[in-house]
Design a protein around this motif. Structure first.
Motif, PDB file in Angstrom:
ATOM      1  N   LEU A  21     -45.501  10.005  31.006  1.00  0.00           N
ATOM      2  CA  LEU A  21     -45.798  10.954  29.944  1.00  0.00           C
ATOM      3  C   LEU A  21     -46.933  10.459  29.050  1.00  0.00           C
ATOM      4  O   LEU A  21     -47.851  11.224  28.726  1.00  0.00           O
ATOM      5  N   PHE A  22     -46.901   9.198  28.672  1.00  0.00           N
ATOM      6  CA  PHE A  22     -47.852   8.680  27.696  1.00  0.00           C
ATOM      7  C   PHE A  22     -49.005   7.884  28.304  1.00  0.00           C
ATOM      8  O   PHE A  22     -49.949   7.533  27.605  1.00  0.00           O
ATOM      9  N   GLY A  23     -48.933   7.559  29.593  1.00  0.00           N
ATOM     10  CA  GLY A  23     -50.052   6.938  30.285  1.00  0.00           C
ATOM     11  C   GLY A  23     -50.537   5.650  29.652  1.00  0.00           C
ATOM     12  O   GLY A  23     -49.750   4.754  29.321  1.00  0.00           O
ATOM     13  N   SER A  24     -51.846   5.556  29.435  1.00  0.00           N
ATOM     14  CA  SER A  24     -52.444   4.314  28.936  1.00  0.00           C
ATOM     15  C   SER A  24     -51.959   3.969  27.535  1.00  0.00           C
ATOM     16  O   SER A  24     -51.907   2.791  27.162  1.00  0.00           O
ATOM     17  N   PHE A  25     -51.572   4.977  26.755  1.00  0.00           N
ATOM     18  CA  PHE A  25     -51.006   4.715  25.432  1.00  0.00           C
ATOM     19  C   PHE A  25     -49.715   3.916  25.554  1.00  0.00           C
ATOM     20  O   PHE A  25     -49.481   2.952  24.825  1.00  0.00           O
ATOM     21  N   PHE A  26     -48.867   4.295  26.511  1.00  0.00           N
ATOM     22  CA  PHE A  26     -47.632   3.556  26.752  1.00  0.00           C
ATOM     23  C   PHE A  26     -47.939   2.118  27.135  1.00  0.00           C
ATOM     24  O   PHE A  26     -47.331   1.177  26.608  1.00  0.00           O
ATOM     25  N   ASN A  27     -48.898   1.929  28.046  1.00  0.00           N
ATOM     26  CA  ASN A  27     -49.278   0.578  28.464  1.00  0.00           C
ATOM     27  C   ASN A  27     -49.746  -0.250  27.274  1.00  0.00           C
ATOM     28  O   ASN A  27     -49.370  -1.429  27.123  1.00  0.00           O
ATOM     29  N   ASP A  28     -50.571   0.350  26.408  1.00  0.00           N
ATOM     30  CA  ASP A  28     -51.111  -0.372  25.253  1.00  0.00           C
ATOM     31  C   ASP A  28     -49.995  -0.809  24.304  1.00  0.00           C
ATOM     32  O   ASP A  28     -50.003  -1.941  23.797  1.00  0.00           O
ATOM     33  N   VAL A  29     -49.025   0.079  24.079  1.00  0.00           N
ATOM     34  CA  VAL A  29     -47.923  -0.267  23.175  1.00  0.00           C
ATOM     35  C   VAL A  29     -47.088  -1.396  23.763  1.00  0.00           C
ATOM     36  O   VAL A  29     -46.770  -2.384  23.084  1.00  0.00           O
ATOM     37  N   GLN A  30     -46.741  -1.274  25.054  1.00  0.00           N
ATOM     38  CA  GLN A  30     -45.870  -2.279  25.662  1.00  0.00           C
ATOM     39  C   GLN A  30     -46.563  -3.640  25.763  1.00  0.00           C
ATOM     40  O   GLN A  30     -45.901  -4.682  25.690  1.00  0.00           O
ATOM     41  N   ASN A  31     -47.852  -3.652  25.934  1.00  0.00           N
ATOM     42  CA  ASN A  31     -48.575  -4.926  26.031  1.00  0.00           C
ATOM     43  C   ASN A  31     -48.920  -5.513  24.668  1.00  0.00           C
ATOM     44  O   ASN A  31     -49.431  -6.634  24.588  1.00  0.00           O
ATOM     45  N   SER A  32     -48.649  -4.766  23.612  1.00  0.00           N
ATOM     46  CA  SER A  32     -49.039  -5.215  22.268  1.00  0.00           C
ATOM     47  C   SER A  32     -47.983  -6.085  21.605  1.00  0.00           C
ATOM     48  O   SER A  32     -48.239  -6.667  20.553  1.00  0.00           O
ATOM     49  N   HIS A  33     -46.773  -6.118  22.202  1.00  0.00           N
ATOM     50  CA  HIS A  33     -45.663  -6.907  21.648  1.00  0.00           C
ATOM     51  C   HIS A  33     -45.242  -6.429  20.259  1.00  0.00           C
ATOM     52  O   HIS A  33     -44.759  -7.223  19.440  1.00  0.00           O
ATOM     53  N   ILE A  34     -45.402  -5.129  19.997  1.00  0.00           N
ATOM     54  CA  ILE A  34     -44.905  -4.557  18.738  1.00  0.00           C
ATOM     55  C   ILE A  34     -43.396  -4.752  18.639  1.00  0.00           C
ATOM     56  O   ILE A  34     -42.861  -5.108  17.586  1.00  0.00           O
ATOM     57  N   PHE A  35     -42.728  -4.512  19.774  1.00  0.00           N
ATOM     58  CA  PHE A  35     -41.280  -4.634  19.804  1.00  0.00           C
ATOM     59  C   PHE A  35     -40.882  -5.856  20.613  1.00  0.00           C
ATOM     60  O   PHE A  35     -41.462  -6.134  21.667  1.00  0.00           O
ATOM     61  N   LYS A  36     -39.869  -6.558  20.136  1.00  0.00           N
ATOM     62  CA  LYS A  36     -39.386  -7.737  20.844  1.00  0.00           C
ATOM     63  C   LYS A  36     -38.834  -7.374  22.212  1.00  0.00           C
ATOM     64  O   LYS A  36     -38.977  -8.123  23.184  1.00  0.00           O
ATOM     65  N   ASP A  37     -38.209  -6.188  22.292  1.00  0.00           N
ATOM     66  CA  ASP A  37     -37.571  -5.713  23.524  1.00  0.00           C
ATOM     67  C   ASP A  37     -38.363  -4.517  24.049  1.00  0.00           C
ATOM     68  O   ASP A  37     -38.507  -3.509  23.355  1.00  0.00           O
ATOM     69  N   SER A  38     -38.858  -4.607  25.278  1.00  0.00           N
ATOM     70  CA  SER A  38     -39.653  -3.515  25.850  1.00  0.00           C
ATOM     71  C   SER A  38     -38.872  -2.210  25.936  1.00  0.00           C
ATOM     72  O   SER A  38     -39.466  -1.121  25.953  1.00  0.00           O
ATOM     73  N   LYS A  39     -37.548  -2.297  26.012  1.00  0.00           N
ATOM     74  CA  LYS A  39     -36.732  -1.086  26.119  1.00  0.00           C
ATOM     75  C   LYS A  39     -36.832  -0.229  24.865  1.00  0.00           C
ATOM     76  O   LYS A  39     -36.626   0.998  24.910  1.00  0.00           O
ATOM     77  N   THR A  40     -37.160  -0.841  23.743  1.00  0.00           N
ATOM     78  CA  THR A  40     -37.178  -0.106  22.478  1.00  0.00           C
ATOM     79  C   THR A  40     -38.154   1.063  22.533  1.00  0.00           C
ATOM     80  O   THR A  40     -37.795   2.201  22.206  1.00  0.00           O
ATOM     81  N   PHE A  41     -39.391   0.811  22.949  1.00  0.00           N
ATOM     82  CA  PHE A  41     -40.365   1.908  22.971  1.00  0.00           C
ATOM     83  C   PHE A  41     -40.035   2.917  24.060  1.00  0.00           C
ATOM     84  O   PHE A  41     -40.264   4.122  23.896  1.00  0.00           O
ATOM     85  N   ALA A  42     -39.479   2.444  25.175  1.00  0.00           N
ATOM     86  CA  ALA A  42     -39.080   3.376  26.241  1.00  0.00           C
ATOM     87  C   ALA A  42     -38.020   4.355  25.743  1.00  0.00           C
ATOM     88  O   ALA A  42     -37.893   5.465  26.279  1.00  0.00           O
ATOM     89  N   ASP A  43     -37.260   3.965  24.710  1.00  0.00           N
ATOM     90  CA  ASP A  43     -36.198   4.807  24.163  1.00  0.00           C
ATOM     91  C   ASP A  43     -36.616   5.554  22.893  1.00  0.00           C
ATOM     92  O   ASP A  43     -35.821   6.324  22.351  1.00  0.00           O
ATOM     93  N   CYS A  44     -37.835   5.321  22.429  1.00  0.00           N
ATOM     94  CA  CYS A  44     -38.280   5.981  21.203  1.00  0.00           C
ATOM     95  C   CYS A  44     -38.364   7.497  21.388  1.00  0.00           C
ATOM     96  O   CYS A  44     -38.613   7.992  22.486  1.00  0.00           O
ATOM     97  N   ILE A  45     -38.184   8.209  20.280  1.00  0.00           N
ATOM     98  CA  ILE A  45     -38.222   9.671  20.314  1.00  0.00           C
ATOM     99  C   ILE A  45     -39.474  10.150  19.590  1.00  0.00           C
ATOM    100  O   ILE A  45     -39.666   9.861  18.403  1.00  0.00           O
ATOM    101  N   PRO A  46     -40.351  10.867  20.275  1.00  0.00           N
ATOM    102  CA  PRO A  46     -41.579  11.364  19.624  1.00  0.00           C
ATOM    103  C   PRO A  46     -41.240  12.381  18.549  1.00  0.00           C
ATOM    104  O   PRO A  46     -40.387  13.250  18.737  1.00  0.00           O
TER     105      PRO A  46
END
Length: 516
Positions: A21-46
């Motif tokens: 759904l989010f493409g390169s934006f998703f990749n950028d967020v997950q590689n940025s280490h904003i969240f300690k757990d990668s599952k957090t952003f995968a579960d976020c609600i837009p």
């Protein structure tokens, strides 16, 4: 019962995995280490239309003042871990605590999150706890053991109906009700859930869920247009000599898991450097291990100390094939009850053939133990694991074999707090020094099946004592435990130890009540 239509996720982006759904934006967020757990952003609600968020991101990301962390928190609702909302009374017993905890781990259809990656379900269900905010497939069977002890037949029925709904909708039970789990399942425990429910409601339950059990079987046995040549595979099916067909774990995608994105990318890069293996093949092995529920263990590694040597899809797991045998036997009985005698005979034959195959491909005479089999190397794997106790649980072992397995359990796995999962310490959570509730139960019940009551009782005493000791110390039930040094917490893996915890609660209650 199955007429419920799951609402599409927010803004009509139904059943699309977040990385798609989010493409390169998703990749950028997950590689940025904003969240300690990668599952957090995968579960976020837009909070807005995902298309709008993506366009806004690409428009703003190169501006000097742009901050990705701020952007994400402004456009998404961040999920919280599930924790008990009450502090247990220190006077409560462990059992009383668990009984009070069920409501806090239960999700109602009307209270489920809408949007993001969650797939809403038509009935109430129990979640494990912590970072696990959804219903998990094989976890739920062990949770049901405890619900049965608490008389919560209604909740057991609701959970089974949810799994039936998922099978009707997707053709299988995903790992959990998240869009990013749709490409894989978990150990197929649905037929055991149906059996458990039938113990309370009668054999009519086998007939009631026959269509869903058949469809799940078809999912696991999908051979496509494969030629059926010896030692070839397609999806979850592996063809062996003399027409033998067994199963392996698989995932229909070969990309980084959204819920562990940066970890997978880093591991694949390491594997490419050290083993000259393509990244997509590494991702497939990782995902297949996630389908097994043993994510992760040296069980899946060519070199027990090297995660990047993972080779899951080359391995025929003994526990998976015991579960498939149970599904075949349950289908046979359901067809017999339905007076469909040809189908009854068909599945009786399939179960008999698989029983013989378990003997031929998983029993290692040199070790006198059940081992996984690498069909690419045409040899047993090196990893001695507690999965070798599944043939006892399903009564597939001969008496002499059961004696050997019991000795293995006592000498190689039993510790002061219960049973190790494997005998090696690698930093992976499904290795030493950790013990897990589902495997304690499988082994305990397997020992009792062969009248090894003394060993079974020792095991249950040690495991229950550890659960109670940790509860008294922390006021919590945990996902896993350190069974080697009961003064230390369990560790390892991709995330911190989780509290809650569905299957620990279920096994504790069932095991405790069996000892009374």
């Amino acid at each position: 019962m199955f007429g419920f239509i799951a609402p599409s996720v927010t803004f009509g982006q139904a059943l699309t995995s977040p990385e798609e759904l989010f493409g390169s934006f998703f990749n950028d967020v997950q590689n940025s280490h904003i969240f300690k757990d990668s599952k957090t952003f995968a579960d976020c609600i837009p909070l807005e239309d995902p298309v709008f968020i993506i366009e806004k991101y690409h428009h703003e990301k190169n501006e000097p003042e742009f901050n990705l962390d701020t952007f994400v928190h402004s456009h998404f609702r961040i999920p919280e871990e599930i924790k008990a909302e009450y502090i247990p009374d220190p006077e409560l017993t462990t059992e009383q605590h668990i009984r009070k905890l069920w409501p806090y781990l239960t999700r109602q259809p009307e209270n489920q999150e809408r949007g993001g990656s969650l797939i809403p379900l038509p009935h109430s269900y129990v979640v494990p706890g912590g970072r696990f905010r959804e219903i998990y497939y094989w976890d739920s069977y062990f949770t049901m053991l405890g619900l049965k002890e608490c008389g919560r037949i209604d909740l057991i029925e609701n959970m089974i109906n949810n799994f039936a709904y998922l099978i009707n909708t997707f053709g299988h039970v995903p790992t959990a009700n998240r869009t990013y789990y749709l490409s894989r399942s978990q150990p197929p425990f649905f037929s055991l859930m149906v059996r458990l429910y039938s113990e309370m409601e009668g054999k009519k339950i086998l007939k009631k869920y026959l269509p869903q059990m058949q469809r799940e079987y078809d999912y696991w046995m999908d051979a496509g247009n494969s030629s059926g040549e010896d030692f070839t595979a397609y999806r979850r099916v592996v063809h062996l000599p003399n027409g033998v067909v067994l199963n392996r774990y698989w995932d229909d995608k070969s990309t980084p898991r959204p819920e562990a994105y940066k970890e997978d990318v880093e591991l694949a890069a390491d594997a490419v450097d050290h083993h000259q293996i393509s990244a997509d093949r590494v991702y497939r092995h990782i995902r297949a291990a996630a389908e097994s529920g043993w994510d992760f263990s040296s069980r899946w590694f060519a070199d027990e100390n090297d995660f990047s040597s993972i080779e899951t899809t080359d391995i025929l797991p003994v526990d998976l094939n015991c579960l498939m045998h149970h599904l075949e036997k349950t289908l046979a009985e359901a067809y017999l009850l339905n007076e469909e005698y040809e189908c009854f005979q068909l599945y009786e034959n399939k179960a008999r053939q698989r029983c013989e195959a378990v003997e031929n491909y998983f029993w290692d005479d040199s070790r006198n133990y059940y081992m996984d089999y690498n069909f690419v190397k045409k040899d047993f794997t090196k990893s001695v694991t507690l999965a070798g106790t599944f043939p006892l649980y399903f009564k597939l072992a001969r008496k002499q074999q059961s004696h050997y397995v019991r000795k293995y359990i006592r000498l190689n796995f039993m510790r002061s707090g219960g049973l190790l999962t494997t005998g090696v310490k690698t930093g992976q959570q499904w290795d030493a020094p950790n013990g897990w509730a589902p495997l304690q139960w499988i082994t305990y019940k397997g020992l009792r099946n062969y009248n090894f009551h003394k060993t079974a009782n020792e095991l249950s005493d040690e495991w229950l004592s550890l659960n109670e000791k940790e509860f008294k110390r922390t006021g919590k039930m945990m996902e896993k435990y350190n069974v080697s040094d009961t003064n230390l917490e369990a560790g390892g893996g991709e995330y911190d130890i989780q509290e809650g915890f569905g299957w620990t609660n279920g096994v504790y209650l069932r095991m405790k009540n069996r000892r009374r």
